[in-house]
Design an enzyme around this catalytic site. Structure first.
Site, PDB file in Angstrom:
ATOM      1  N   ASP A   1      -2.587   4.205   3.424  1.00  0.00           N
ATOM      2  CA  ASP A   1      -3.712   4.228   2.485  1.00  0.00           C
ATOM      3  C   ASP A   1      -4.838   3.260   2.811  1.00  0.00           C
ATOM      4  OD1 ASP A   1      -3.631   6.353   0.704  1.00  0.00           O
ATOM      5  OD2 ASP A   1      -1.911   5.487  -0.316  1.00  0.00           O
TER       6      ASP A   1
ATOM      7  N   SER B   1       0.866  -1.189   0.000  1.00  0.00           N
ATOM      8  CA  SER B   1       0.000   0.000   0.000  1.00  0.00           C
ATOM      9  C   SER B   1       0.897   1.232   0.000  1.00  0.00           C
ATOM     10  CB  SER B   1      -0.885   0.011   1.246  1.00  0.00           C
ATOM     11  OG  SER B   1      -0.181   0.580   2.343  1.00  0.00           O
ATOM     12  N   ASP B   2       0.341   2.385  -0.292  1.00  0.00           N
ATOM     13  CA  ASP B   2       1.091   3.607  -0.063  1.00  0.00           C
ATOM     14  C   ASP B   2       0.788   4.040   1.384  1.00  0.00           C
ATOM     15  OD1 ASP B   2       2.677   5.848  -0.296  1.00  0.00           O
ATOM     16  OD2 ASP B   2       1.820   6.540  -2.178  1.00  0.00           O
ATOM     17  N   TRP B   3       1.438   5.113   1.799  1.00  0.00           N
ATOM     18  CA  TRP B   3       1.431   5.616   3.180  1.00  0.00           C
ATOM     19  C   TRP B   3       0.009   5.719   3.764  1.00  0.00           C
ATOM     20  CZ3 TRP B   3       5.594   7.014   6.284  1.00  0.00           C
ATOM     21  CH2 TRP B   3       5.306   7.793   7.415  1.00  0.00           C
TER      22      TRP B   3
END
Ligand code: BGC
Length: 748
Positions: A308, A304-306
């Site tokens: 997210d 995942s991104d930060w």
């Protein structure tokens, strides 16, 4: 055999053996063996990623310097929550000994666990290892794209991989393969520009440089392709805001660079933070499972991104709480969560599996993918590298490549009456907010996330002003800043000093920014900077503009006032030196724009726009950009001739060869990027006015000629059809190189 020869042979064989990569079957076997031994908690731990910031000692004022791991927190993360991945820096970069200490402590702790599964550490080393002190810094990706030199991009990526290993890190959140289809988007400078073909080629070179063929070699790292997919064309132009992209265009403009990099073996992807058509990508099984894993047969893992997964309920509001968000994301196909500040993900996922809401098969799939990468990277055998053996870290050899890449990126956009290269005997006024700042040259993701704090700048690297002073002598150079980024400082003083010089070098551009801190309401260069140039122009002295900026800020009001314009993008630590060498002719510029430089705020068209994009009502026949995609001048002149196609009638799977001769008709050695465009005359989906399908960078001495051969095959003629699948239609095509054109037909 003498003893020395014997020892040499022995050690080479030994090195070969120790570096030998396990084959796929052996790796799969090891992964399965390990997986059967793992508890649910151990598996979910592997899917958890924390940021280092939450494991460092801190007091009420923040992190304690020098940074030190909080051993209690580390113990709890590794032994209680069984965390499999850690990332990032806290605020500023570490030096190599700092990394050595932290990585060693983390991996030693991991080695005390029951199954001794090493931690996978990841950072954003996006233009060189920008979070290790003393590393070699390259131009930001947009500058690397402007070199149009795939070999140079590969070499730079090899150096990054080496220097990242020297910091004990085997995983890089790079490259960004988002195709930047709007110049408003503040992450444009992190990309390879607006074109699908150029971004795909550059992406492949980065993968070759990072991963090579033997991934457990001590100078290789795992790539992470960002941000899968459709992140780079938000409707508003602002970061992490909604995109409306139909599947046909997702596949035409955004998927190909990822697809090519995955074919090259890229080991991980990071997911797009935003929503497309109302569906946050972190919740979309169609993109994450159907396309990425089933269709592209991606065997790596998706992180995942930060934060997210949390955003699914805190921002996107498609879930009521964290637990529901975790369930949606994991079932959609997210394999690892960049949580990254707490253990909410870990706890919720364990409970979801126990309650049967996330199937064990999904967990096993995710963990299998993560373990596979750890095995491929050789982390099980060597979780801690031989820190001492990286003698070439930040070396002169590496810096030479960085200077070369920087020099090849800088793009000459205008040069009236050959004002450049400048005569070294001139008196010069250097002005503008970009003139005396190393930070502005580097941009974001440099030493700190925002790249704005001067305290961490590399010692000894030159600003543009310093490079000019070094070349012509400080006494011949006056410096007045004139303005800040948005406001005036001392324009009058600049005017006064300008009275006594022969030429003015105005260094304009943007302050550093990262992610949504770069959102703008106006794409024009701020008024104060435009005013500086406008006022100076009244003195009728030649003005040379040097632009340091992450995206094209409009300059239509001042372009006519400039004698020469150099676009430097975000050239990095060697930007000042390279710009100086170009201004005074030690280096012949060879960069070409990897995006369209717009002229008007309401005409932000890419070069490969559609016919109906052109605003006929305004009596225009073209999109009329300030500078075209692919444009860039040289101090010499190139002439194109003899464009020929090997056949006028291409059929089936045959290959079309396209020949063209390029001659250096000027009087300096120079590099030219030969660009081949295709134009499909009639198609069932409206064809773009042209499309890049080949390029090569060559060097020619004066009077030297070279004949190049490009090969086009059926797949080069394809586009995504009405059924969302690639199609090649019979018909007539033009192949265009420079101002030459040849026509051929294709029949299936
Ligand atoms: C960015 C990513 C980056 C990640 C880790 C995110 O905010 O969108 O590009 O890799 O942070 O630093």
């Amino acid at each position: 055999m003498n003893m020395r020869l014997f020892l040499l042979l022995f050690f080479s064989i030994f090195t070969l053996l120790s570096d030998a990569q396990l084959n796929e079957t052996e790796i799969d076997k090891k992964v399965e063996e390990l997986l059967t031994k793992m508890t649910l908690e151990e598996k979910v731990g592997q899917m958890t990623q924390l940021t280092i910031g939450c494991l460092l000692k801190a007091d009420e004022k923040g992190w304690i310097r020098p940074y030190e791991l909080d051993l209690k927190m580390l113990d709890s993360a590794i032994h209680y929550y069984k965390v499999g991945s850690i990332m990032n820096v806290a605020y500023e970069e570490f030096d190599r000994s700092g990394w050595q200490k932290i990585i060693t402590q983390i991996q030693n702790e991991a080695m005390k666990t029951r199954l001794k599964i090493p931690v996978l550490y990841g950072v954003d080393a996006v233009h060189g290892v920008n979070f290790t002190k003393g590393a070699t810094l390259f131009p930001q990706q947009i500058g690397m794209a402007a070199t149009w030199n795939t070999q140079l991009v590969q070499r730079a990526s090899e150096i990054t991989a080496y220097e990242l290993n020297a910091s004990g890190i085997k995983w890089n959140f790079s490259p960004v393969l988002d195709v930047a289809r709007t110049p408003l988007w503040p992450r444009l400078w992190e990309t390879f520009g607006e074109d699908v073909y150029l971004a795909s080629k550059m992406g492949q070179s980065v993968i070759a440089g990072y991963q090579g063929n033997n991934l457990n070699a001590p100078d290789r790292i795992a790539a992470c392709l960002k941000h899968f997919m459709g992140y780079s064309m938000p409707l508003s132009g602002k970061d992490r805001t909604p995109a409306w992209i139909p599947e046909r265009y997702l596949r035409e403009y955004f998927l190909p660079p990822f697809e090519q990099a995955i074919k090259k073996g890229a080991l991980s992807v990071m997911i797009n933070s935003s929503e497309i058509n109302g569906i946050p990508v972190h919740s979309d099984p169609y993109i994450l499972t159907e396309i990425l894993k089933n269709e592209l047969k991606f065997k790596g893992f998706a992180v995942s991104d930060w934060e997210d997964i949390k955003y699914l309920y805190t921002v996107h509001r498609i879930a009521h709480n964290n637990r529901e968000a975790v369930k949606i994301a994991i079932n959609a196909g997210v394999d690892m969560s960049m949580v990254p500040n707490d253990f909410s993900f870990t706890r919720d996922l364990i409970s979801l599996v126990k309650d049967g809401e996330v199937p064990m098969s999904r967990i096993d799939d995710a963990v299998r993918r993560i373990l596979r990468v750890k095995f491929i990277l050789g982390l099980f055998n060597k979780p801690i590298p031989e820190f001492k053996s990286y003698q070439k870290f930040g070396s002169k050899d590496h810096q030479k490549v960085a200077l070369e890449a920087t020099s090849e990126s800088i793009t000459l956009l205008k040069n009236l009456n050959n004002i450049l290269p400048l005569d070294k005997n001139k008196k010069i006024l250097v002005t503008g907010v970009g003139a005396n700042s190393l930070n502005v040259l580097n941009g974001g993701w440099t030493h700190t996330w925002l790249g704005r704090d001067t305290a961490w700048n590399t010692a000894g690297r030159l600003t543009i002003l310093q490079a000019i002073q070094n070349t012509v002598g400080a006494k011949n150079v006056k410096y007045v800043k004139g303005t800040d980024f948005e406001s005036e400082i001392n324009i009058q003083q600049a005017l006064d000093e300008a009275e006594n010089v022969d030429v003015i070098i105005a260094c304009l551009g943007e302050n550093t920014y990262t992610e949504n801190l770069g959102n703008i309401d106006d794409i024009s260069l701020p008024d104060a900077q435009l005013k500086l140039v406008t006022e100076l122009s009244r003195l009728n002295k030649p003005i040379i503009l040097v632009l340091t900026q992450g995206r094209p800020r409009l300059i239509n009001k001042i372009e006519p006032l400039a004698a020469a314009i150099l676009m430097a993008y975000l050239p990095g630590d060697f930007g000042g030196e390279a710009i100086g060498k170009i201004i005074f002719g030690e280096i012949n510029p060879s960069g070409k724009l990897p995006f369209t430089y717009p002229r008007y705020p309401n005409t932000l068209l890419t070069y490969d726009h559609k016919y109906s994009d052109v605003i006929k009502g305004l009596n225009k026949t073209t999109a009329d950009p300030q500078f075209e995609f692919g444009f860039g001048m040289s101090y010499t002149k190139f002439k194109y001739s003899d464009l020929k196609a090997s056949t006028k009638n291409l059929t089936g799977d045959d290959t079309l060869k396209v020949f063209v001769t390029v001659t250096n008709v000027g009087n300096k050695t120079g590099k030219e990027v030969v660009q081949l465009y295709l134009y499909d005359k009639v198609a069932s989906i409206t064809p773009p006015v042209k499309k890049l399908k080949g390029f090569e960078k060559i060097e020619l001495k004066p009077n030297q000629s070279k004949t190049l051969v490009f090969k086009l095959s059926k797949s080069d003629l394809s586009f995504i059809g009405r059924d969302n699948k690639p199609v090649v239609e019979d018909g007539e095509f033009d192949v265009i190189i420079d101002n030459l054109k040849e026509t051929f037909t294709y029949k299936n």
